[in-house]
Design an enzyme around this catalytic site. Structure first.
Site, short mmCIF file in Angstrom:
data_model
loop_
_atom_site.label_atom_id
_atom_site.label_comp_id
_atom_site.label_asym_id
_atom_site.label_seq_id
_atom_site.Cartn_x
_atom_site.Cartn_y
_atom_site.Cartn_z
N GLU A 166 0.85 -1.18 0.00
CA GLU A 166 0.00 0.00 0.00
C GLU A 166 0.89 1.24 0.00
O GLU A 166 1.87 1.27 0.73
CB GLU A 166 -0.91 0.03 1.23
CG GLU A 166 -1.93 1.17 1.14
CD GLU A 166 -2.89 1.21 2.32
OE1 GLU A 166 -2.76 0.41 3.27
OE2 GLU A 166 -3.78 2.07 2.30
N GLU A 198 -2.45 -3.96 6.96
CA GLU A 198 -3.52 -4.96 7.08
C GLU A 198 -3.56 -6.02 5.98
O GLU A 198 -4.64 -6.55 5.69
CB GLU A 198 -4.87 -4.23 7.09
CG GLU A 198 -5.31 -3.60 5.74
CD GLU A 198 -4.92 -2.15 5.55
OE1 GLU A 198 -3.95 -1.69 6.17
OE2 GLU A 198 -5.60 -1.46 4.75
N HIS A 208 -6.86 -2.18 15.12
CA HIS A 208 -7.06 -1.48 13.85
C HIS A 208 -6.79 -2.39 12.65
O HIS A 208 -7.64 -2.52 11.76
CB HIS A 208 -6.15 -0.25 13.82
CG HIS A 208 -6.22 0.55 12.57
ND1 HIS A 208 -6.98 1.70 12.47
CD2 HIS A 208 -5.65 0.38 11.35
CE1 HIS A 208 -6.86 2.19 11.25
NE2 HIS A 208 -6.05 1.41 10.55
N GLU A 209 -5.63 -2.99 12.63
CA GLU A 209 -5.29 -3.82 11.45
C GLU A 209 -6.20 -5.04 11.37
O GLU A 209 -6.61 -5.44 10.27
CB GLU A 209 -3.82 -4.22 11.47
CG GLU A 209 -2.82 -3.07 11.60
CD GLU A 209 -3.02 -1.93 10.62
OE1 GLU A 209 -3.60 -2.14 9.53
OE2 GLU A 209 -2.59 -0.79 10.94
N HIS A 248 -9.55 -4.09 9.87
CA HIS A 248 -9.50 -3.90 8.42
C HIS A 248 -9.90 -5.16 7.65
O HIS A 248 -10.25 -5.08 6.48
CB HIS A 248 -8.08 -3.53 7.97
CG HIS A 248 -7.79 -2.06 7.90
ND1 HIS A 248 -8.66 -1.15 7.33
CD2 HIS A 248 -6.71 -1.33 8.29
CE1 HIS A 248 -8.12 0.06 7.39
NE2 HIS A 248 -6.95 -0.02 7.97
N1 BES Z 1 -3.19 0.80 5.80
C1 BES Z 1 -2.47 1.46 6.82
C2 BES Z 1 -0.98 1.37 6.71
C3 BES Z 1 -0.31 2.04 5.54
C4 BES Z 1 -0.74 3.20 4.99
C5 BES Z 1 0.81 1.48 5.03
C6 BES Z 1 -0.08 3.77 3.93
C7 BES Z 1 1.46 2.06 3.97
C8 BES Z 1 1.02 3.21 3.41
C9 BES Z 1 -2.82 0.91 8.20
O1 BES Z 1 -4.03 0.29 8.30
C10 BES Z 1 -2.85 2.09 9.11
O2 BES Z 1 -3.70 2.90 8.97
N2 BES Z 1 -1.90 2.15 10.03
C11 BES Z 1 -1.71 3.26 10.92
C12 BES Z 1 -1.99 2.89 12.34
C13 BES Z 1 -3.43 2.98 12.69
C14 BES Z 1 -3.66 2.54 14.11
C15 BES Z 1 -4.03 4.35 12.49
C16 BES Z 1 -0.28 3.67 10.78
O3 BES Z 1 0.49 2.89 10.21
O4 BES Z 1 0.07 4.75 11.23
ZN ZN Z 2 -5.63 1.58 8.56
#
Ligand code: BES
Ligand code: ZN
Length: 891
Positions: free
Chosen positions: A127, A270, A303-304, A307
């Site tokens: 991602e 996720e 969170h993950e 998803h």
């Molecule tokens: N999908 C994201 C992680 C992500 C985003 C990876 C963009 C690479 C590029 C993941 O679900 C996410 O939102 N992670 C957050 C933590 C969450 C608890 C808000 C993060 O990584 O900061």
């Molecule tokens: Zn997320």
């Protein structure tokens, strides 16, 4: 001068894909510098007919293309076109098989997107657009396919081979190699693909779902971290249970795996059935992790995991819809943590983040709607607006529809769109259809940027015993949006009588537009109503109000808005003591503190002597001396507003004055209430073994809050107390609290504590992150020199995002030292942005955001910051990530 112009992607240009992929067969032959990726795609036309009409365009970056075969025949060079970002095959049939072989170099991948090495192990991050760095592919979320993955690697170096879904087979090959074949039965976009190969230890457990299916759970970590996984595993099981109970969502594969890696751009990811985590959000034991770390882990694991439904089973049609999965999932993890910890305290800390950081973003040149309209680099749009304001938008829908209506809405959403890639409009449509509610105006929350402001006025008529509340709403202009339409804002209200209790609420006459608050925690005797504000000016009349009440507005922070209400200090003190809504009880105190500190700032700027209001002092004393059940709440109630939040209230931000004024209030309180602080400190000292339950966390939080007030006194005796805590504490929460206090004070204990800590923990990278950021955040004058020296320390590594964030990122939020009037702080951070950009543009762009608010400072600082913005912008070969942030900041 030739500068590459970066293309802007627009929501309005969305077109459905010309081709879909049914199955993907991937084969990775892993090698540190020369990994071979073979991909076999079955491709079908997504129109009535494609043949001869549409070219097949695949995305790809930094790939060495070896071969392309269409239906088994080698394509010649004249049969396709490649450029730096794509592979185009002009002539294709309506259905065909395409075989592509590429070679990539994981060791040189410092961007940490695509396939890379971390701690000697292979892992992927796809991602948003990392998949295209492994093979040519239609890398967009609305192309969902079934994946089959074969991994081949050296068996001794990489005994563990993982990918999404179920393990189909594995075995040995010649030359010391082995293989594993995985199949994921759920169609998914490429951004959810994952592969991990390495020498990892495995911690196992299981969970039986509500329909009785047993799921194998595994956490994979480096061998020396085996003893730090129990909390993440417990968190996972709690999250799985919670999603069944709260949303009726059951896990769908036979196995769920988490892998922890040290080099990761974000918090966690996720990927279907194979979540990859920054080790910061997995590893914990009492000696190395703080209470905040423990809670962070539970929140991120939740969170993950969540998803899996809100993101994987149902994903985004395009990246403009990012909040569809992220806003919703952040809301789900916040709600989960409200249920696992304390509702009021969790809400206070989430609102703190929103008000200090998202409100700033909304007021900056980078302001954008929850569903942005355009972007240059999608990685720059993983923002507080998309995430946290997006979560508020979901929360507001739940407040408007009530918990049952909202649940009917999510049930419909999940069943209607299972297996699809959809839009935020589809989400809202499901809410409307399930409840018969019109949310057309509400949807402006997705398309309009900026923080709405509500001005509330009140008129009590003792004769008719009625109270009229008027709400006027406005929203400031943001880039590209000069005029705003009125929004649909749910405002939760209570009215307090002179006895401090909530009055029963009845609206009179034709203005009956309110619904009783559902899901806002109504318990016996507590009366909250939600009024729906829709027009620029809206009036509500409450009848049978025997005496003039004190209004409690926007309870539980029911909308991400700023409220202006002319309460007197006495009324605020009254709310602070009596409001049944925990959030507003806390916020009343914050409002008083903001007002007081702003006055102190004016005094400071005029060189006047600082004086502290006595009624504030005595209200503060009451909270300090009371024995509240929820000590974590008590600690929050005793904490002064953050410097960045205070900055929001100033026309021209003066970081030094804010810092001085806030500290002077802290010192005045400490001097006046010294003995009570000491008493409360000792009362909340835990004698027994360390426990991470709510009560113990609350006690530590309260005790350490007292300690930081006391340390303002600059007394040798208090410093000894702090030093004692540092030396004897058996848990990282107490060690860190004392160390941070010592690091902020120029005293003999300071160097001693920092060096003892270093000697004890220098081999634990996550603990060293704490050590670095504590020093980078110190307001002491030599901090910049220290940070520069620390960059040469062996524990620092400029290729590791956690290290960059802990040292340089932390320094960029040190308001006094980053904003030093000589400009040295700015020049230093700009240097680092430029040094990091060629290696890791995502991280460089995050760091570069420290300059975006430059116009809010005085002329001197504006000039200095602008110089650095321009210097960065005019650097050759700048990434589009950093380029976008810089050019928008200067616009
Ligand atoms: N999908 C994201 C992680 C992500 C985003 C990876 C963009 C690479 C590029 C993941 O679900 C996410 O939102 N992670 C957050 C933590 C969450 C608890 C808000 C993060 O990584 O900061
Ligand atoms: Zn997320």
């Amino acid at each position: 001068m030739s500068r590459e112009v970066h293309k802007t992607i627009r929501l309005n240009d969305y077109r459905k894909p010309d081709f879909l992929i049914e199955t993907v067969n991937l084969e990775f032959d892993l090698d540190e510098t020369r990994t071979r990726v073979k991909s076999l795609l079955t491709v079908v036309c997504n129109h009535d007919r494609c043949e001869g009409i549409h070219a097949f365009v695949l995305n790809g970056r930094d790939l060495a293309l070896k071969t392309v075969k269409l239906d088994g025949h080698d394509l010649r060079h004249q049969d396709y076109v490649i450029d730096s970002s794509s592979l185009t095959i002009p002539q294709v049939p309506d259905r065909f098989a395409l075989e592509i072989e590429t070679e990539i170099n994981p060791r040189d991948n410092t961007e940490l997107s695509g396939l890379y090495l971390s701690g000697g192990n292979f892992c992927t991050q796809c991602e948003a657009e990392g998949f295209r760095k492994m093979t040519y592919y239609p890398d967009r979320p609305d192309v969902m396919a079934r994946f089959f993955t074969t991994i081949v690697a050296d068996k001794r170096k990489y005994p563990v081979l993982l990918s999404n879904g179920n393990l189909m087979s594995s075995g040995d090959l010649k030359d010391g190699k082995h293989f594993a074949k995985w199949h994921d039965p759920f169609p998914k976009p490429a951004y959810l693909f994952a592969l991990v190969a390495g020498n990892l230890d495995r911690i196992r457990d299981s969970f039986t779902t509500m329909s009785g299916k047993k799921v194998d759970l595994s956490i994979f970590v480096q061998h020396h971290n085996r003893d730090k996984c129990a909390h993440a595993m417990e968190s996972l099981k709690l999250a799985m249970k919670w999603d069944e109970e709260t949303y009726g969502r059951e896990y769908d594969l036979d196995t769920f795996m988490i892998v922890a890696v040290d080099d990761f751009n974000m918090g966690a990811m996720e990927n279907k059935g194979l979540n990859v985590f920054n080790s910061k959000y997995v590893l914990a034991k009492p000696e190395t992790a703080t209470d905040a770390d423990y809670q962070g882990i539970m929140g991120v694991v939740g969170h993950e995991y969540f998803h899996n439904w809100s993101g994987d089973r149902i994903t985004c049609r395009d990246w403009f819809q990012l909040s569809l999965k992220e806003g919703f999932t952040v809301f789900r993890d916040q709600h989960f943590m409200e249920d696992m910890t304390s509702r009021g305290v969790k809400r206070i800390s989430d609102v703190n983040i929103l008000r200090t950081h998202q409100f700033r973003e909304d007021a900056s040149p980078m302001a954008h709607p929850v569903r942005p309209e355009s972007y240059v680099e999608i990685n720059n749009f993983y923002t507080l607006t998309v995430y946290n304001k997006g979560a508020e938008v979901i929360r507001m829908m739940r407040t408007i529809l009530g918990p049952e209506g909202f649940r009917r809405g999510t049930d419909l959403y999940f069943s209607r769109h299972d297996g699809q890639a959809v839009t935020t409009d589809d989400f809202v449509q499901a809410m409307e259809d399930a409840t018969g509610t019109d949310l057309r105006q509400f949807k402006l929350w997705y398309s309009q940027a900026g923080t709405p402001e509500l001005t509330v006025t009140r008129r009590y008529d003792p004769r008719t015993k009625t109270l009229e509340l008027s709400f006027r709403q406005t929203c400031p202009p943001t880039p590209g949006q000069e005029e705003k339409k009125p929004m649909h804002i749910p405002v939760a209200i209570g009215l307090l009588g002179q006895d401090g209790h909530d009055m029963p609420l009845r609206t009179a006459g034709a203005t009956e537009a309110s619904t009783p608050a559902r899901g806002t925690g109504r318990t016996g005797g507590v009366e909250t109503r939600v009024v729906q504000i829709k027009k620029p000016l809206e009036k509500f009349v409450f009848s049978d109000i025997p005496q003039e009440p004190v209004p409690s507005i926007l309870r539980h922070f029911s909308a991400p808005a700023k409220v202006k209400l002319d309460l007197s200090d006495n009324e605020r003190l009254f709310l602070m003591a009596h409001d049944s809504d925990e959030f507003n009880r806390w916020d009343a105190g914050q409002q008083l503190a903001v007002k007081l500190i702003l006055q102190l700032i004016r005094d400071f700027q005029l060189g006047k002597k600082l004086r502290v209001d006595s009624s504030f002092m005595s209200a503060f004393n009451k909270i300090l001396g009371s024995s509240m059940d929820d000590k974590a709440f008590q600690a929050f109630a005793l904490s002064l507003p953050a410097e960045t939040y205070l900055a929001d209230f100033m026309e021209v931000i003066d970081p030094a004055a804010i810092h001085e004024a806030r500290r002077s209030l802290q010192r005045a309180l400490a001097m006046e209430l010294r003995d009570t602080f000491i008493a409360v400190y000792y009362t909340n000292q835990d004698a027994g073994p360390y426990r991470v339950d709510q009560a113990s966390i609350g006690r530590r939080s309260l005790k350490n809050t007292c300690l930081s007030y006391l340390m303002e006194l600059d007394e040798p005796g208090i410093r000894r107390l702090c030093w004692e805590q540092f030396r004897t504490a058996g848990n990282m929460t107490d060690v860190m609290a004392s160390l941070a206090n010592l690091a902020n004070t120029d005293c003999p204990e300071r160097p001693q504590a920092l060096s003892e800590f270093y000697e004890t923990w220098k081999d634990d990278p996550l603990v060293m992150d704490k050590w670095l950021s504590i020093q980078a955040l110190s307001p002491l004058p030599h901090t910049l020199d220290t940070v520069q020296a620390l960059m040469k320390n062996p524990v620092f590594n400029i290729k590791n995002p956690n290290k960059i964030r802990s040292l340089i990122g932390a320094f960029s939020t040190n308001s006094v030292r980053f904003h030093e009037p000589n400009g040295d702080g700015y020049a230093f951070v700009a240097d680092q942005v430029l040094a990091i950009d060629p290696m890791n543009p995502q991280i460089a762009a995050r760091l570069a955001s420290a300059f975006t608010l430059w116009k809010r400072y005085d002329k001197n600082r504006q000039k200095l910051m602008k110089e650095q913005l321009e210097r960065i912008l005019h650097t050759p070969k700048l990434s589009k990530d950093v380029h976008e942030i810089m050019s928008k900041s200067l616009a």
